[in-house]
Every structure is written in C-alpha cells, then in structure tokens.
Design a protein around this motif. Structure first.
Motif, short mmCIF file in Angstrom:
data_model
loop_
_atom_site.label_atom_id
_atom_site.label_comp_id
_atom_site.label_asym_id
_atom_site.label_seq_id
_atom_site.Cartn_x
_atom_site.Cartn_y
_atom_site.Cartn_z
N SER A 1 62.09 67.59 -38.67
CA SER A 1 62.14 67.27 -40.10
C SER A 1 63.56 67.40 -40.60
O SER A 1 64.33 68.21 -40.09
CB SER A 1 61.23 68.22 -40.90
OG SER A 1 59.89 68.12 -40.46
N TYR B 1 66.03 67.84 -44.18
CA TYR B 1 66.07 68.24 -45.58
C TYR B 1 67.51 68.12 -46.09
O TYR B 1 68.46 68.33 -45.36
CB TYR B 1 65.62 69.70 -45.74
CG TYR B 1 64.18 69.95 -45.40
CD1 TYR B 1 63.78 70.13 -44.08
CD2 TYR B 1 63.22 69.99 -46.40
CE1 TYR B 1 62.45 70.35 -43.77
CE2 TYR B 1 61.88 70.22 -46.09
CZ TYR B 1 61.51 70.39 -44.78
OH TYR B 1 60.18 70.61 -44.47
N GLN C 1 70.07 69.72 -48.97
CA GLN C 1 70.26 70.85 -49.88
C GLN C 1 71.50 70.64 -50.73
O GLN C 1 72.61 70.53 -50.21
CB GLN C 1 70.36 72.16 -49.11
CG GLN C 1 70.42 73.40 -50.02
CD GLN C 1 70.46 74.70 -49.24
OE1 GLN C 1 70.86 74.75 -48.08
NE2 GLN C 1 70.02 75.77 -49.87
N LEU D 1 66.58 72.24 -52.26
CA LEU D 1 66.15 71.75 -50.95
C LEU D 1 65.09 70.67 -51.13
O LEU D 1 64.04 70.91 -51.72
CB LEU D 1 65.54 72.90 -50.14
CG LEU D 1 66.53 73.82 -49.43
CD1 LEU D 1 65.93 75.20 -49.22
CD2 LEU D 1 66.92 73.20 -48.09
N PHE E 1 62.88 67.47 -49.13
CA PHE E 1 62.42 66.89 -47.87
C PHE E 1 62.84 65.43 -47.78
O PHE E 1 62.64 64.65 -48.72
CB PHE E 1 60.90 67.01 -47.81
CG PHE E 1 60.26 66.30 -46.65
CD1 PHE E 1 59.64 65.08 -46.84
CD2 PHE E 1 60.28 66.84 -45.38
CE1 PHE E 1 59.03 64.42 -45.79
CE2 PHE E 1 59.69 66.20 -44.31
CZ PHE E 1 59.05 64.98 -44.53
N LEU F 1 69.90 69.80 -43.45
CA LEU F 1 69.25 70.72 -42.53
C LEU F 1 68.18 70.01 -41.72
O LEU F 1 67.42 69.20 -42.24
CB LEU F 1 68.59 71.87 -43.32
CG LEU F 1 69.55 72.82 -44.03
CD1 LEU F 1 68.82 73.64 -45.07
CD2 LEU F 1 70.24 73.73 -43.01
#
Lengths: 117, 113
Positions: A33, A35, A37, A43, A45, A90
């Motif tokens: 996954s 993400y 930020q 944060l 998705f 991330l």
C-alpha cells in the motif's frame, strides 16, 4: 527478516517533471500500500496492490499511478508534478493472507521525501 | 465514510507521568483499529491493534489501548512515560476489505525531563 525498504529516500524535482518511487516489501508479503503524508492533509491512502493487481484506490488524481511486479516489489509514479505533491510517501507491506481484510497488519517503510520546486 | 479524530494536536507530559492519547472514530461496521508511532524522519511503527475480542489491548513499549464501542473511542495509554516516547502518534481505522487505513491527524507528544 529485513523490513520494508524504499528508494530513494530523498528526491528533489521541479514542477512538470515526473517521478518514480520504489518499494520492496518484507519477504513473503504480497500486499503493498502507498500513502502520502503532508502537514496540511496528514496521512492519506493512495492505493494498494495485491498479486500485481490494484485492489483499492484512494481519492487522488490520475497523475498518481502504481504497479506491482511478480516479486511483489511496487513502484508509484507521479506525472506532471505540482508543488502540492511535495510530501513524504510511505509504503506499507502486509502478507495479504487475511482474505483481503484489514486484519492484515501493515508494516511501513521509512518513506521517500519528495520535494517539488 | 470512515473517519478518525485525534482531538489533541500536542501533548506535553513529564517523564514518569501517565499518558492518555484520545482517538474517536466513525465507522459503520465493526472497526479494525490501530495505533502507530512515528519518530522524526522515520516511517510508522505499529504499537497495537484491535480486531475483536478483549477490549483492552496490550502493545509494545508498555502501551495499551481500550476499545469502547459506546463512545466510539480507542484511547492509548501508558502508565509511565519515558523520554524516548517523544514522537507523533497516529490512530487509524481499517476498511472492511483491503488494506486501506484512514488515519487521524496525529498527536505530537513531548516529554519534559
């Protein structure tokens, strides 16, 4: 067991360029996954890949795309960069063995810090 | 749509004092709840998670959290804070399917000597 690795760790680009970020999951993990930020939005998705297929997608424009390879490594691409794309990106990996539910614990990498000038 | 609220943006506690970080969630079904910690320049580290069963969950580094369905809360606690606990803490709720976490805005913890 080695953790999630992300390359590069830092990246500086200019507006209009495109960028590719890479993520290597924990050995044996099949789900990756991504993400974003930022200080303003927190944060968020981006998308999730499992067995080379995008399984979930967040609310981001089509400039953000990703893919996953047969060895579970994943890349995300951002085209036509904007200043607002500056963020920490991330990546998280999980085994993907819980039938596609969030009982599957995600382990995060250190992130790639993207700066768009 | 699911959402997570962490009402406290910053919290300062003295070393050795107890800690409670608040988390409220909005979710239509049984939530999957998580607490992560992020140190400066680092990724997220999982502290603990709740899927079902016992509503008091134990995690790493001496942290625990209690799920209260009636209050839609999942507060994180630690009886005695150490200086190394200074970091940003994120509460998250998981979707019913797929690995898609929704995070709260985070609480930055500072520890006074």
């Amino acid at each position: 067991k080695a953790g999630v690795t992300q390359t590069p760790r830092y990246l500086i680009k200019t507006r209009g360029q495109q960028v590719t970020l890479s993520c290597s999951p924990i050995s044996g993990h099949r789900s990756v996954s991504w993400y974003q930020q930022t200080p303003g939005q927190g944060l968020q998705f981006l998308f999730e890949y499992f067995s080379e297929t995008q399984r979930n997608k967040g609310n981001f424009p089509g400039r953000f795309s990703g893919r996953q390879f047969s060895n579970s490594r994943s890349e995300m691409n951002v085209s036509t960069l904007e200043l607002g794309d500056s963020a920490l990106y991330l990546c998280a990996s999980s085994s993907g063995t819980s039938g596609g539910t969030s009982t599957d614990t995600q382990y995060f990498g250190p992130g790639t810090r993207l700066t768009v000038l | 749509a699911q959402s997570v609220t962490q009402p406290d943006i910053h919290i300062t506690v003295s070393e050795g004092a107890s800690l409670e970080l608040r988390c409220n969630y909005s979710y239509g079904a049984t939530p999957y709840l998580f607490w992560y910690v992020q140190s400066p320049g680092q990724g997220l580290q999982l502290l603990l998670k709740y899927f079902s069963g016992d509503t008091l969950v134990q995690g790493i580094k001496g942290f625990e959290a209690e799920f209260k369905r009636s209050q839609s809360s999942f507060n994180l606690r630690k009886p005695s804070v150490h200086w190394s606990d200074a970091a940003e803490y994120f509460c998250a709720v998981g979707a019913w399917a797929g690995n898609m976490l929704t995070f709260g805005g985070g609480t930055r913890l500072m520890v006074k000597p």
